[in-house]
Design a protein around this motif. Structure first.
Motif, PDB file in Angstrom:
ATOM      1  N   MET A  96      49.449  32.105 -10.769  1.00  0.00           N
ATOM      2  CA  MET A  96      48.498  31.636 -11.221  1.00  0.00           C
ATOM      3  C   MET A  96      47.481  32.055 -12.768  1.00  0.00           C
ATOM      4  O   MET A  96      45.742  31.955 -13.054  1.00  0.00           O
ATOM      5  CB  MET A  96      47.710  33.677 -11.334  1.00  0.00           C
ATOM      6  CG  MET A  96      48.434  33.859 -10.046  1.00  0.00           C
ATOM      7  SD  MET A  96      48.112  35.166  -9.570  1.00  0.00           S
ATOM      8  CE  MET A  96      49.050  36.937 -10.449  1.00  0.00           C
ATOM      9  N   VAL A 275      47.999  38.863  -1.374  1.00  0.00           N
ATOM     10  CA  VAL A 275      48.079  38.009  -2.775  1.00  0.00           C
ATOM     11  C   VAL A 275      47.233  38.227  -4.219  1.00  0.00           C
ATOM     12  O   VAL A 275      47.740  39.015  -4.972  1.00  0.00           O
ATOM     13  CB  VAL A 275      47.418  36.850  -2.437  1.00  0.00           C
ATOM     14  CG1 VAL A 275      48.416  35.932  -1.118  1.00  0.00           C
ATOM     15  CG2 VAL A 275      46.090  36.436  -1.973  1.00  0.00           C
ATOM     16  N   MET A 292      46.699  30.438  -2.741  1.00  0.00           N
ATOM     17  CA  MET A 292      47.846  31.815  -2.750  1.00  0.00           C
ATOM     18  C   MET A 292      49.070  31.846  -1.715  1.00  0.00           C
ATOM     19  O   MET A 292      50.016  32.615  -1.919  1.00  0.00           O
ATOM     20  CB  MET A 292      47.217  33.544  -3.712  1.00  0.00           C
ATOM     21  CG  MET A 292      47.474  32.808  -5.284  1.00  0.00           C
ATOM     22  SD  MET A 292      48.162  32.031  -6.126  1.00  0.00           S
ATOM     23  CE  MET A 292      49.233  34.092  -6.195  1.00  0.00           C
ATOM     24  N   TYR A 295      52.046  31.776  -1.244  1.00  0.00           N
ATOM     25  CA  TYR A 295      53.721  32.723  -1.601  1.00  0.00           C
ATOM     26  C   TYR A 295      53.288  33.843  -1.690  1.00  0.00           C
ATOM     27  O   TYR A 295      54.371  35.234  -2.027  1.00  0.00           O
ATOM     28  CB  TYR A 295      52.725  32.305  -3.657  1.00  0.00           C
ATOM     29  CG  TYR A 295      52.245  31.233  -3.768  1.00  0.00           C
ATOM     30  CD1 TYR A 295      53.203  30.232  -4.201  1.00  0.00           C
ATOM     31  CD2 TYR A 295      51.083  30.500  -4.568  1.00  0.00           C
ATOM     32  CE1 TYR A 295      53.657  28.836  -4.824  1.00  0.00           C
ATOM     33  CE2 TYR A 295      51.330  29.808  -5.151  1.00  0.00           C
ATOM     34  CZ  TYR A 295      52.449  28.431  -5.498  1.00  0.00           C
ATOM     35  OH  TYR A 295      52.088  27.060  -5.626  1.00  0.00           O
ATOM     36  N   THR A 309      46.170  40.481 -11.254  1.00  0.00           N
ATOM     37  CA  THR A 309      45.333  39.535 -10.789  1.00  0.00           C
ATOM     38  C   THR A 309      44.013  40.439 -11.430  1.00  0.00           C
ATOM     39  O   THR A 309      43.287  40.299 -11.263  1.00  0.00           O
ATOM     40  CB  THR A 309      44.874  40.123  -9.370  1.00  0.00           C
ATOM     41  OG1 THR A 309      44.990  41.260  -8.851  1.00  0.00           O
ATOM     42  CG2 THR A 309      46.890  39.282  -8.635  1.00  0.00           C
TER      43      THR A 309
END
Ligand SMILES: Cc1cc2nc3c(=O)[nH]c(=O)nc-3n(C[C@H](O)[C@H](O)[C@H](O)COP(=O)(O)O)c2cc1C
Length: 361
Positions: A96, A275, A292, A295, A309
């Motif tokens: 990220m 995510v 994302m 992942y 996040t």
């Protein structure tokens, strides 16, 4: 209205005039103005309080009480066990980092991992404010807490995404269950089986749950108008809980870009993703979700990913960069409108075709 008996019962239990619950939506969506507008119009407003500190929870309760004398509910997330993997945290932070750079956010990411707010303190705040209706999602707090709520004569509402979950909640003494179908916007309430196995649509879930438990069932997921309301009641639900439909009301605290995305969105735009938070939730697809996605299986557990996040989402909100926002919404988004909550409720009632007054004559 000529509601059937199962609806009349819940109206008197919750002391409301209309079988419409504005869904609790944690994250600043459920402002005192929205909650009060819904409750004043005869529905049940709800505070999505899971992400609030006890102090701000009390403030919101008091601010809502200044706007309505009607009842409203408070919703909390049942405490979850999670595993903290430093390896996963480090790896996802590396991934990220490009977004942090793009948004000009400092790379000192470990400071981002906040301690979750204490559930016990949130609950104490709710009790101190003498709230009469509490709902939970993400499972159930321990039996001791449920006993305490009962001792305070509080109506306890649980969230179930499968019949098995509903049966368990009934056994534990819950008063009412929200049947959350897979169309629903926001986080999945699933707590027994896998998320994948618990993606049951509202139409299939509600009647099966109604048949399996003896307590009232509220339908949630994809209900946007009077057609959805009447369909849910015919399926045996005693009320509906609507989230997405209220997100675009002027009173909602929804980010303008989020509102616009819902108003422009169509049914194929939403997707379940982990995510943003580490836990599956339905929202409108955007760049962060798409990039994302690969992942998904290596994310840190909820609420760690949510913390990681948070500065990205916060900065994106400041900069009006909707490609990094969690644009939570359900599959009914094509039906969304930007009308004041009271007008939305009025329209819901005036467009009923089966349970309206005239049919009674
Ligand atoms: C933005 C958003 C936030 C939500 N937050 C919560 C929450 O804090 N607690 C909860 O029980 N449900 C939450 N939900 C789920 C709702 O309670 C409800 O299940 C869902 O909104 C119903 O589907 P609909 O959005 O299609 O109406 C949220 C939903 C949305 C859209």
């Amino acid at each position: 209205m000529n509601w059937p008996n199962h609806v009349e019962k819940i109206l008197s239990k919750l002391d409301i005039a209309l079988p419409i619950i504005q869904a609790p939506m944690a994250g600043g969506f459920t402002t005192p103005e929205l909650i009060a507008a819904v409750s004043n119009a005869g529905g049940l407003g709800s505070i999505g309080a899971a992400l609030l500190t006890p102090e701000s929870l009390c403030e919101i309760i008091q601010a809502t009480r200044a706007l309505t004398s009607k009842s409203f509910s408070v919703n909390l997330f049942a405490p979850l066990k999670y595993e903290r993997s430093e390896e996963k945290i480090q790896k996802i932070n590396e991934i990220m980092a490009v977004y942090r750079q793009e948004l000009n956010i400092s790379p000192s990411i470990t400071a981002d991992i906040k301690q979750p707010i204490s559930f016990e303190e949130q609950l104490e705040a709710v009790l101190s404010e003498k709230i009469k209706i509490i709902s939970f999602t993400f499972g159930t707090p321990g039996s001791e807490i449920l006993r305490k709520l009962k001792n305070h004569q509080i109506i306890v509402i649980g969230t179930a995404t499968t019949v098995k979950e509903a049966i368990l909640l009934e056994k534990l003494g819950y008063d009412i269950i929200v049947a959350q179908g897979s169309e629903a916007g926001g986080h999945r309430g699933t707590f027994l089986d896998s998320f994948e196995n618990s993606m049951i649509g509202t139409m299939a879930l509600v009647p099966q749950m109604v048949d399996a438990v003896n307590i009232p069932v509220i339908a949630a997921g994809g209900i946007m108008d009077s057609r959805g309301l009447e369909a849910a009641i015919i399926l045996g639900a005693c009320a509906v809980q609507m989230g997405t439909a209220f997100l675009t009301c002027p009173e909602a605290g929804t980010h303008p870009k989020h509102k616009a995305a819902i108003l422009e969105g169509t049914e194929e735009h939403t997707k379940i993703t982990s995510v943003f938070s580490g836990r599956p939730a339905r929202g409108i697809r955007n760049r962060f979700m798409d990039e994302m996605e690969k992942y998904q299986n290596s994310l840190p557990d909820y609420p760690l990913q949510q913390s990681l996040t948070s500065s990205i989402r916060k900065k994106a909100a400041e900069l009006n960069r909707e490609e990094f926002l969690a644009l939570w919404a359900g599959q009914g988004i094509r039906l969304s409108q930007s009308k004041p909550a009271a007008q939305l409720l009025l329209e819901l009632m005036s467009r009923l075709t089966i349970f309206n007054k005239t049919n009674n004559k």
